[in-house]
Motif scaffolding. Structure first.
Motif, PDB file in Angstrom:
ATOM      1  N   ARG A 234    -109.735  34.406 -38.888  1.00 34.02           N
ATOM      2  CA  ARG A 234    -111.697  35.014 -39.453  1.00 34.02           C
ATOM      3  C   ARG A 234    -111.389  36.186 -40.289  1.00 34.02           C
ATOM      4  NH1 ARG A 234    -114.623  31.040 -37.112  1.00 34.02           N
ATOM      5  NH2 ARG A 234    -113.882  28.597 -35.427  1.00 34.02           N
ATOM      6  N   ARG A 235    -112.920  35.845 -41.147  1.00 36.13           N
ATOM      7  CA  ARG A 235    -112.471  36.842 -41.864  1.00 36.13           C
ATOM      8  C   ARG A 235    -114.132  36.853 -41.541  1.00 36.13           C
ATOM      9  NH1 ARG A 235    -111.019  38.279 -47.894  1.00 36.13           N
ATOM     10  NH2 ARG A 235    -111.489  40.613 -47.760  1.00 36.13           N
ATOM     11  N   PHE A 236    -115.083  38.464 -41.766  1.00 33.94           N
ATOM     12  CA  PHE A 236    -116.170  38.324 -40.844  1.00 33.94           C
ATOM     13  C   PHE A 236    -116.936  36.955 -40.279  1.00 33.94           C
ATOM     14  CE2 PHE A 236    -115.065  40.050 -45.668  1.00 33.94           C
ATOM     15  CZ  PHE A 236    -115.071  41.356 -45.346  1.00 33.94           C
ATOM     16  N   GLY A 237    -115.902  36.220 -39.379  1.00 35.56           N
ATOM     17  CA  GLY A 237    -116.934  35.838 -38.764  1.00 35.56           C
ATOM     18  C   GLY A 237    -117.107  34.032 -39.287  1.00 35.56           C
ATOM     19  N   ARG A 238    -116.340  34.000 -40.572  1.00 28.81           N
ATOM     20  CA  ARG A 238    -115.893  32.635 -40.423  1.00 28.81           C
ATOM     21  C   ARG A 238    -114.312  32.987 -41.202  1.00 28.81           C
ATOM     22  NH1 ARG A 238    -119.295  31.487 -45.920  1.00 28.81           N
ATOM     23  NH2 ARG A 238    -119.284  29.475 -45.498  1.00 28.81           N
ATOM     24  N   ILE A 239    -113.580  31.315 -41.182  1.00 34.35           N
ATOM     25  CA  ILE A 239    -112.218  30.321 -40.911  1.00 34.35           C
ATOM     26  C   ILE A 239    -111.961  31.697 -42.258  1.00 34.35           C
ATOM     27  CG2 ILE A 239    -111.025  29.052 -41.233  1.00 34.35           C
ATOM     28  CD1 ILE A 239    -112.709  27.451 -39.296  1.00 34.35           C
ATOM     29  N   ASP A 240    -110.819  32.385 -42.438  1.00 34.35           N
ATOM     30  CA  ASP A 240    -110.290  32.509 -43.692  1.00 34.35           C
ATOM     31  C   ASP A 240    -109.250  31.214 -44.022  1.00 34.35           C
ATOM     32  OD1 ASP A 240    -108.335  33.668 -45.818  1.00 34.35           O
ATOM     33  OD2 ASP A 240    -108.153  35.334 -44.944  1.00 34.35           O
ATOM     34  N   TYR A 241    -109.398  30.270 -44.921  1.00 30.30           N
ATOM     35  CA  TYR A 241    -108.653  29.435 -44.903  1.00 30.30           C
ATOM     36  C   TYR A 241    -106.997  29.355 -46.021  1.00 30.30           C
ATOM     37  CZ  TYR A 241    -112.152  25.912 -43.775  1.00 30.30           C
ATOM     38  OH  TYR A 241    -113.268  25.335 -42.893  1.00 30.30           O
ATOM     39  N   ARG A 242    -107.445  30.747 -47.033  1.00 31.69           N
ATOM     40  CA  ARG A 242    -106.384  30.842 -47.592  1.00 31.69           C
ATOM     41  C   ARG A 242    -104.956  31.538 -46.347  1.00 31.69           C
ATOM     42  NH1 ARG A 242    -108.332  34.394 -53.345  1.00 31.69           N
ATOM     43  NH2 ARG A 242    -108.899  32.605 -54.323  1.00 31.69           N
ATOM     44  N   ALA A 243    -105.751  32.564 -45.464  1.00 34.75           N
ATOM     45  CA  ALA A 243    -105.165  33.182 -44.382  1.00 34.75           C
ATOM     46  C   ALA A 243    -104.248  31.769 -43.583  1.00 34.75           C
ATOM     47  CB  ALA A 243    -105.987  33.985 -42.941  1.00 34.75           C
ATOM     48  N   MET A 244    -105.061  30.683 -43.519  1.00 38.47           N
ATOM     49  CA  MET A 244    -104.681  29.975 -42.742  1.00 38.47           C
ATOM     50  C   MET A 244    -103.093  29.167 -43.507  1.00 38.47           C
ATOM     51  SD  MET A 244    -107.094  26.760 -40.606  1.00 38.47           S
ATOM     52  CE  MET A 244    -108.206  26.305 -41.919  1.00 38.47           C
ATOM     53  N   LYS A 245    -103.556  28.735 -44.738  1.00 36.33           N
ATOM     54  CA  LYS A 245    -102.447  28.388 -45.253  1.00 36.33           C
ATOM     55  C   LYS A 245    -101.018  29.302 -45.403  1.00 36.33           C
ATOM     56  CE  LYS A 245    -103.278  25.584 -48.463  1.00 36.33           C
ATOM     57  NZ  LYS A 245    -103.888  25.375 -50.161  1.00 36.33           N
ATOM     58  N   ARG A 246    -101.239  30.693 -45.865  1.00 31.44           N
ATOM     59  CA  ARG A 246    -100.761  31.177 -45.342  1.00 31.44           C
ATOM     60  C   ARG A 246     -99.947  31.590 -44.172  1.00 31.44           C
ATOM     61  NH1 ARG A 246    -103.630  34.633 -48.319  1.00 31.44           N
ATOM     62  NH2 ARG A 246    -105.033  35.535 -46.246  1.00 31.44           N
ATOM     63  N   ARG A 247    -100.021  31.408 -43.091  1.00 25.90           N
ATOM     64  CA  ARG A 247     -99.812  31.526 -41.504  1.00 25.90           C
ATOM     65  C   ARG A 247     -98.945  30.096 -42.405  1.00 25.90           C
ATOM     66  NH1 ARG A 247     -96.221  33.323 -38.416  1.00 25.90           N
ATOM     67  NH2 ARG A 247     -97.191  32.883 -36.455  1.00 25.90           N
ATOM     68  N   ALA A 248    -100.064  28.814 -42.204  1.00 21.83           N
ATOM     69  CA  ALA A 248     -98.656  27.945 -41.716  1.00 21.83           C
ATOM     70  C   ALA A 248     -97.616  27.385 -42.762  1.00 21.83           C
ATOM     71  CB  ALA A 248    -100.255  26.608 -42.202  1.00 21.83           C
ATOM     72  N   ALA A 249     -98.285  27.661 -43.721  1.00 14.87           N
ATOM     73  CA  ALA A 249     -96.818  28.055 -44.538  1.00 14.87           C
ATOM     74  C   ALA A 249     -95.121  28.571 -43.758  1.00 14.87           C
ATOM     75  CB  ALA A 249     -97.052  28.502 -45.802  1.00 14.87           C
ATOM     76  N   GLU A 250     -95.630  29.840 -43.775  1.00 11.38           N
ATOM     77  CA  GLU A 250     -94.682  30.540 -42.759  1.00 11.38           C
ATOM     78  C   GLU A 250     -94.053  29.908 -42.003  1.00 11.38           C
ATOM     79  OE1 GLU A 250     -96.608  34.455 -41.570  1.00 11.38           O
ATOM     80  OE2 GLU A 250     -97.277  34.865 -43.305  1.00 11.38           O
ATOM     81  N   LEU A 251     -95.130  29.195 -40.925  1.00 10.23           N
ATOM     82  CA  LEU A 251     -94.634  28.479 -39.797  1.00 10.23           C
ATOM     83  C   LEU A 251     -93.838  27.332 -40.038  1.00 10.23           C
ATOM     84  CD1 LEU A 251     -97.646  28.501 -37.283  1.00 10.23           C
ATOM     85  CD2 LEU A 251     -95.772  29.244 -36.800  1.00 10.23           C
ATOM     86  N   LEU A 252     -94.451  26.780 -41.203  1.00 10.59           N
ATOM     87  CA  LEU A 252     -93.284  25.611 -41.531  1.00 10.59           C
ATOM     88  C   LEU A 252     -92.371  26.421 -41.903  1.00 10.59           C
ATOM     89  CD1 LEU A 252     -96.543  23.441 -43.668  1.00 10.59           C
ATOM     90  CD2 LEU A 252     -94.853  22.435 -41.373  1.00 10.59           C
ATOM     91  N   GLY A 253     -92.207  26.948 -42.769  1.00  3.41           N
ATOM     92  CA  GLY A 253     -90.835  27.721 -43.511  1.00  3.41           C
ATOM     93  C   GLY A 253     -89.631  28.012 -42.861  1.00  3.41           C
ATOM     94  N   GLN A 254     -90.311  28.876 -40.972  1.00  4.39           N
ATOM     95  CA  GLN A 254     -89.558  29.041 -39.965  1.00  4.39           C
ATOM     96  C   GLN A 254     -88.378  27.207 -39.817  1.00  4.39           C
ATOM     97  OE1 GLN A 254     -91.209  30.663 -37.236  1.00  4.39           O
ATOM     98  NE2 GLN A 254     -92.205  33.096 -38.233  1.00  4.39           N
ATOM     99  N   LEU A 255     -89.084  26.645 -39.809  1.00  5.57           N
ATOM    100  CA  LEU A 255     -88.253  24.994 -39.328  1.00  5.57           C
ATOM    101  C   LEU A 255     -87.847  24.459 -40.809  1.00  5.57           C
ATOM    102  CD1 LEU A 255     -91.390  23.888 -37.232  1.00  5.57           C
ATOM    103  CD2 LEU A 255     -89.437  25.457 -36.385  1.00  5.57           C
ATOM    104  N   ASP A 256     -87.803  25.483 -42.111  1.00  7.34           N
ATOM    105  CA  ASP A 256     -87.057  24.621 -43.015  1.00  7.34           C
ATOM    106  C   ASP A 256     -87.906  23.450 -43.520  1.00  7.34           C
ATOM    107  OD1 ASP A 256     -85.631  26.704 -43.562  1.00  7.34           O
ATOM    108  OD2 ASP A 256     -84.111  26.335 -42.079  1.00  7.34           O
ATOM    109  N   LEU A 257     -89.012  23.429 -43.246  1.00  7.21           N
ATOM    110  CA  LEU A 257     -89.956  21.915 -43.867  1.00  7.21           C
ATOM    111  C   LEU A 257     -90.458  21.809 -45.251  1.00  7.21           C
ATOM    112  CD1 LEU A 257     -91.283  20.828 -39.904  1.00  7.21           C
ATOM    113  CD2 LEU A 257     -89.031  20.115 -41.103  1.00  7.21           C
TER     114      LEU A 257
END
Length: 510
Positions: A116-139
């Motif tokens: 979250r950023r300023f109390g709202r969901i940070d969709y850009r940060a969410m996509k980056r974090r999800a991409a990192e987690l998928l990348g850790q599984l080579d997906l």
């Protein structure tokens, strides 16, 4: 630093001791011990009703055990719900993916933990974090894509990525491969091995012995709610494993091969004859005869038209072409009621959705088809019900032998036996079985296979569908091979699994 997979002296990340849980009339677990080590894939083996699902539900906080202790990372735990188990680092991926198909991949992975950023969901940060987690599984999955647009295999891998987002020390995979093809299974195993090598403890539940031997390091075997033993997979051959799972019932597997070989010559007059039977656009017109004392197998891949043909034979779906006759009769058969009146029975592949009525008792489920055929204005007497139920529970070895409990409390294999008994009570001339052994253990599977061959010996016609080609080949007298909605060949039982596979792939006889 992860432990060597041969090292069983490492401290267990999970230790369960003396776990006991009772249901009405059933001791689901009886003083079971279990341990799971870091950096291993551990297979949990046993028949349906052995206690596997119950053990998992205790470990994940769904059930509170009547006795015993659970220790995670050396700390004794008393989970009162799944959230507590998750907070302790235990995450589960089920056979039916429990995610939100209308949300994006990223939203599913981080649901409830969105940045979250300023109390709202940070969709850009969410996509980056999800991409990192998928990348850790080579997906290579677009985190912004809608989850429901992906096949089940990818959805399961996304569920695993979600588990890594909470830093799960323990990952439970409950029948994750049942809907996957060979390439998808290989991809799942690649991800599992990567997590294992990173120190995650994986509890793997599967009915597929080949897969257990391909990916697991150790295994624990349960039987009738009790611990049989814990074994390194490399030191437990398949005969020993089956013997451990089945105990004294091992002879069932030995007898099934002999039983299937002793075929009864089919009569000249077919009990069922289909001519030009089809349903656009899913099934091209098919000609098929089934004789008394004959098992006709339907072989093909998922979506080949096997189930569509079975449903047309029973009148469950309306055909767009052709007709079905029973014992030479030309009377129209346009509904299941008409099919039942002519002596047909049908066990659907959807055991829960179209088969059992979970909240009714075993007794009520067993007599349902016979009562429906008689009409509810002519109810069966209690004595008649009890006599029929006792006879068929004994004949099909339905466990526990308690007809008063809700059928939903039975294991999958025993639920399947209840469905078979329901139809056998009606004494059908022809039995259509769509995937009767899917998702059940090796012991119940062997019992059902033997039942099919025994029914044919007694003169019943059988249509048998299974995704397992070796099973179709083993018990069928003739096999109709379907591909992409077309019957491409009808062959004898002398065809090998390899030849059947070639027919399915080539789409024509050889």
């Amino acid at each position: 630093m992860t432990m060597s997979r041969g090292d069983t002296t490492a401290a267990a990340v999970v230790r369960m001791q003396g776990v006991t849980i009772d249901f009405p009339g059933v001791k689901a677990l009886d003083a079971v011990d279990f341990r799971l080590l870091p950096g291993e894939i551990h297979a949990l083996m046993g028949e349906n009703g052995a206690g596997k699902s119950t053990l998992i539900k205790v470990l994940t906080g769904v059930y509170d055990p009547d006795a015993g202790t659970i220790t995670v990372d050396g700390v004794e735990q008393r989970f009162t719900g799944p959230r507590q188990a998750q907070d302790a680092g235990i995450s589960t991926v089920y056979q039916e993916v429990n995610l939100c198909p209308n949300l994006t991949v990223a939203e599913n992975i981080l649901l409830g933990r969105e940045p979250r950023r300023f109390g709202r969901i940070d969709y850009r940060a969410m996509k980056r974090r999800a991409a990192e987690l998928l990348g850790q599984l080579d997906l290579t999955v677009d985190p912004g894509s809608t989850l429901g647009a992906h096949p089940i295999a990818v959805q399961q891998l996304v569920a695993i990525a979600r588990a890594t987002a909470i830093s799960a020390r323990v990952l439970i995979l409950d029948e994750p491969t049942s809907s996957l093809d060979a390439d998808e299974v290989a991809e799942l195993f690649r991800v599992m091995r990567g997590l294992r090598d990173g120190g995650t403890a994986i509890l793997f539940v599967s009915h597929f012995l080949d897969q257990v031997y391909a990916v697991s390091d150790r295994m624990t075997v349960l039987r009738n709610g009790r611990l049989v033993g814990e074994y390194p997979t490399a030191e437990m051959n398949r005969v020993q494993l089956v013997a451990a799972m089945l105990g004294h019932e091992l002879d069932v597997l030995e007898e099934i091969g002999e039983s299937a070989a002793e075929t009864t010559p089919a009569t000249d007059q077919p009990v069922l004859s289909a001519r030009g039977l089809g349903r656009k656009p899913k099934l091209a017109p098919v000609d098929l005869d089934v004789h008394r004392g004959e098992v006709v197998g339907l072989a093909g891949l998922l979506g080949s038209g096997r189930t569509e043909l079975a449903r047309l034979l029973f009148g469950a779906d309306r055909a767009s072409s052709g007709k079905v006759s029973v014992n030479g009769s030309t009377d129209s058969m346009r509904s299941p009621r008409a099919a039942i009146a002519k002596g047909l029975a049908f066990s659907s592949e959807d055991r829960k959705g179209e088969g059992i009525i979970g909240d009714l008792s075993v007794r009520e489920n067993l007599v349902l088809a016979l009562q429906a055929r008689r009409g509810f204005a002519r109810p069966l007497s209690r004595k008649t019900k009890d006599d029929l139920v006792d006879r068929y529970m004994e004949a099909l070895d339905i466990r526990p032998r308690n007809p008063g409990i809700p059928v939903k409390n039975l294991s999958g294999g025993n639920q399947q036996k209840v469905l078979l008994a329901r139809w056998l009570i009606t004494e059908p001339q022809l039995f259509i079985l769509d995937e009767p052994t899917r998702g059940i253990d090796v012991g119940a599977k062997a019992q059902i296979q033997r039942l099919v061959t025994d029914l044919a010996k007694d003169g019943m016609g059988v249509v048998f569908i299974s995704a397992e080609l070796d099973e179709v080949a083993r018990i069928s007298d003739r096999i109709a091979v379907l591909r992409d909605g077309t019957c491409v060949a009808q062959v004898g039982s002398d065809r090998s699994v390899g030849e059947l596979t070639a027919l399915i792939a080539a789409g024509g006889d050889q």
